[in-house]
Write a protein that holds these residues in place. Sequence first.
Motif, PDB file in Angstrom:
ATOM      1  N   GLU A  55       0.835  -1.209   0.000  1.00 20.98           N
ATOM      2  CA  GLU A  55       0.000   0.000   0.000  1.00 20.98           C
ATOM      3  C   GLU A  55       0.868   1.257   0.000  1.00 20.98           C
ATOM      4  N   ARG A  56       0.359   2.303  -0.658  1.00 26.26           N
ATOM      5  CA  ARG A  56       1.009   3.619  -0.637  1.00 26.26           C
ATOM      6  C   ARG A  56       0.007   4.628  -0.091  1.00 26.26           C
ATOM      7  N   PHE A  57       0.501   5.462   0.817  1.00 21.65           N
ATOM      8  CA  PHE A  57      -0.353   6.462   1.454  1.00 21.65           C
ATOM      9  C   PHE A  57       0.262   7.839   1.286  1.00 21.65           C
ATOM     10  N   GLY A  58      -0.600   8.842   1.211  1.00 14.05           N
ATOM     11  CA  GLY A  58      -0.143  10.227   1.118  1.00 14.05           C
ATOM     12  C   GLY A  58      -0.525  10.985   2.375  1.00 14.05           C
ATOM     13  N   LEU A  59       0.482  11.471   3.093  1.00 19.61           N
ATOM     14  CA  LEU A  59       0.244  12.296   4.280  1.00 19.61           C
ATOM     15  C   LEU A  59       0.374  13.756   3.866  1.00 19.61           C
ATOM     16  N   PRO A  60      -0.597  14.602   4.198  1.00 14.38           N
ATOM     17  CA  PRO A  60      -0.479  16.025   3.822  1.00 14.38           C
ATOM     18  C   PRO A  60       0.843  16.586   4.339  1.00 14.38           C
ATOM     19  N   ILE A  61       1.604  17.231   3.473  1.00  6.95           N
ATOM     20  CA  ILE A  61       2.946  17.682   3.864  1.00  6.95           C
ATOM     21  C   ILE A  61       2.872  18.715   4.985  1.00  6.95           C
ATOM     22  N   ARG A  62       1.778  19.459   5.062  1.00  9.95           N
ATOM     23  CA  ARG A  62       1.637  20.456   6.140  1.00  9.95           C
ATOM     24  C   ARG A  62       1.519  19.793   7.516  1.00  9.95           C
ATOM     25  N   ALA A  63       1.173  18.480   7.536  1.00  8.48           N
ATOM     26  CA  ALA A  63       1.021  17.768   8.804  1.00  8.48           C
ATOM     27  C   ALA A  63       2.310  17.089   9.250  1.00  8.48           C
ATOM     28  N   ALA A  72       8.917   9.879  -0.829  1.00  2.00           N
ATOM     29  CA  ALA A  72       9.213  11.180  -1.419  1.00  2.00           C
ATOM     30  C   ALA A  72       8.068  12.143  -1.172  1.00  2.00           C
ATOM     31  N   VAL A  73       8.373  13.427  -1.311  1.00  2.00           N
ATOM     32  CA  VAL A  73       7.339  14.475  -1.298  1.00  2.00           C
ATOM     33  C   VAL A  73       6.989  14.757  -2.747  1.00  2.00           C
ATOM     34  N   THR A  74       5.707  14.727  -3.051  1.00  2.00           N
ATOM     35  CA  THR A  74       5.286  14.918  -4.441  1.00  2.00           C
ATOM     36  C   THR A  74       3.905  15.556  -4.504  1.00  2.00           C
ATOM     37  N   ASP A  75       3.579  16.102  -5.678  1.00  2.46           N
ATOM     38  CA  ASP A  75       2.231  16.611  -5.934  1.00  2.46           C
ATOM     39  C   ASP A  75       1.338  15.442  -6.318  1.00  2.46           C
ATOM     40  N   ILE A  76       0.078  15.551  -5.971  1.00  3.96           N
ATOM     41  CA  ILE A  76      -0.884  14.473  -6.227  1.00  3.96           C
ATOM     42  C   ILE A  76      -2.026  15.020  -7.075  1.00  3.96           C
ATOM     43  N   LEU A  77      -2.400  14.256  -8.088  1.00  4.58           N
ATOM     44  CA  LEU A  77      -3.581  14.592  -8.880  1.00  4.58           C
ATOM     45  C   LEU A  77      -4.750  13.786  -8.319  1.00  4.58           C
ATOM     46  N   ALA A 132     -10.250   7.177   7.785  1.00  2.00           N
ATOM     47  CA  ALA A 132      -9.116   8.106   7.683  1.00  2.00           C
ATOM     48  C   ALA A 132      -8.701   8.361   6.241  1.00  2.00           C
ATOM     49  N   VAL A 133      -9.155   7.526   5.308  1.00  4.69           N
ATOM     50  CA  VAL A 133      -8.838   7.713   3.885  1.00  4.69           C
ATOM     51  C   VAL A 133      -9.877   8.657   3.299  1.00  4.69           C
ATOM     52  N   THR A 134      -9.430   9.820   2.854  1.00  2.00           N
ATOM     53  CA  THR A 134     -10.370  10.831   2.346  1.00  2.00           C
ATOM     54  C   THR A 134     -10.461  10.855   0.826  1.00  2.00           C
ATOM     55  N   GLY A 135      -9.608  10.100   0.162  1.00  3.43           N
ATOM     56  CA  GLY A 135      -9.626  10.074  -1.294  1.00  3.43           C
ATOM     57  C   GLY A 135      -8.427   9.320  -1.821  1.00  3.43           C
ATOM     58  N   TYR A 136      -8.318   9.313  -3.156  1.00  4.06           N
ATOM     59  CA  TYR A 136      -7.195   8.663  -3.818  1.00  4.06           C
ATOM     60  C   TYR A 136      -6.610   9.622  -4.838  1.00  4.06           C
ATOM     61  N   GLY A 137      -5.360   9.430  -5.143  1.00  7.76           N
ATOM     62  CA  GLY A 137      -4.722  10.298  -6.119  1.00  7.76           C
ATOM     63  C   GLY A 137      -3.575   9.602  -6.820  1.00  7.76           C
ATOM     64  N   LYS A 138      -3.119  10.226  -7.911  1.00  8.68           N
ATOM     65  CA  LYS A 138      -1.965   9.721  -8.654  1.00  8.68           C
ATOM     66  C   LYS A 138      -0.777  10.622  -8.370  1.00  8.68           C
ATOM     67  N   THR A 139       0.379  10.009  -8.210  1.00  6.94           N
ATOM     68  CA  THR A 139       1.595  10.804  -8.022  1.00  6.94           C
ATOM     69  C   THR A 139       1.921  11.516  -9.330  1.00  6.94           C
ATOM     70  N   ARG A 140       2.556  12.683  -9.220  1.00  4.24           N
ATOM     71  CA  ARG A 140       2.880  13.476 -10.414  1.00  4.24           C
ATOM     72  C   ARG A 140       4.381  13.612 -10.610  1.00  4.24           C
ATOM     73  N   ALA A 152       3.738   9.502 -17.035  1.00  7.16           N
ATOM     74  CA  ALA A 152       2.313   9.221 -16.815  1.00  7.16           C
ATOM     75  C   ALA A 152       2.039   7.729 -16.685  1.00  7.16           C
ATOM     76  N   ASP A 153       2.776   6.892 -17.442  1.00  3.19           N
ATOM     77  CA  ASP A 153       2.506   5.461 -17.382  1.00  3.19           C
ATOM     78  C   ASP A 153       3.066   4.804 -16.124  1.00  3.19           C
ATOM     79  N   GLN A 154       3.790   5.587 -15.312  1.00  7.27           N
ATOM     80  CA  GLN A 154       4.325   5.040 -14.069  1.00  7.27           C
ATOM     81  C   GLN A 154       3.690   5.690 -12.833  1.00  7.27           C
ATOM     82  N   ASP A 155       2.590   6.401 -13.034  1.00 13.55           N
ATOM     83  CA  ASP A 155       1.915   7.026 -11.901  1.00 13.55           C
ATOM     84  C   ASP A 155       1.467   5.964 -10.900  1.00 13.55           C
ATOM     85  N   GLU A 156       1.679   6.247  -9.616  1.00 13.35           N
ATOM     86  CA  GLU A 156       1.228   5.354  -8.550  1.00 13.35           C
ATOM     87  C   GLU A 156      -0.068   5.893  -7.974  1.00 13.35           C
TER      88      GLU A 156
END
Length: 200
Positions: A61-69, A142-147, A161-169, A173-177
């Motif tokens: 699994e991959r999770f995105g934590l808001p960088i401000r947190a 890594a720190v990255t932007d999410i679409l 606790a999961v508020t949504g899903y996104g793709k790493t930027r 494009a064919d390797q987006d997680e």
Amino acid sequence: MIVANSVRGRLRLMERVRIRSTAERVQQILDQRTERLAARRDAAAPAEALPRVLVCGTGRERFGLPIRAVAEVLPPQKCMPVPDGPPALIGLFGRSGRLVSVIDLALALGLEAASPEDENAHFILLRREQPQVALRVERAYAVTDILPLTGEEAAGFRNDAVTGYGKTRSGPADQDEIVSLLDIERLLRSFLPSSSVPGV
């Protein structure tokens, strides 16, 4: 006399043409300036900011934590166990004279916990005062932007606790997680209020 009138008439006509063309030139210059200013304003306007997250993993699994947190990413620390604490609370460690509660992210989300001996693990110190908390993850990547994904792609959250899903930027494009976007306060609220452990 006729010649003089004719010359005066021509001069007046020429003057009118000159005035009109000057007015037209002034208008044309003003229009060009307006277009240039509008183009500059459009170029200066920032694009809509994409959410910026710290991508971390537990298992597959991959999770995105808001960088401000996120305050800091630390190597694993030696933890003091907490008797009778919630299962996700794996221990406490001291930092700058204060106790920091360590929560295993996988256990907090109902997933299988990683091995405690994993040397690649990271502790993610969260940006909060009371209680101070670090999340144990198998790896901080890594720190990255999410679409953010929308519609059917974003349906079916398996955890509050999961508020949504996104793709790493960050890559091609064919390797987006795909990452699950987490709300830290919701994640902590699920078990911290029931704990009476000092420093937690």
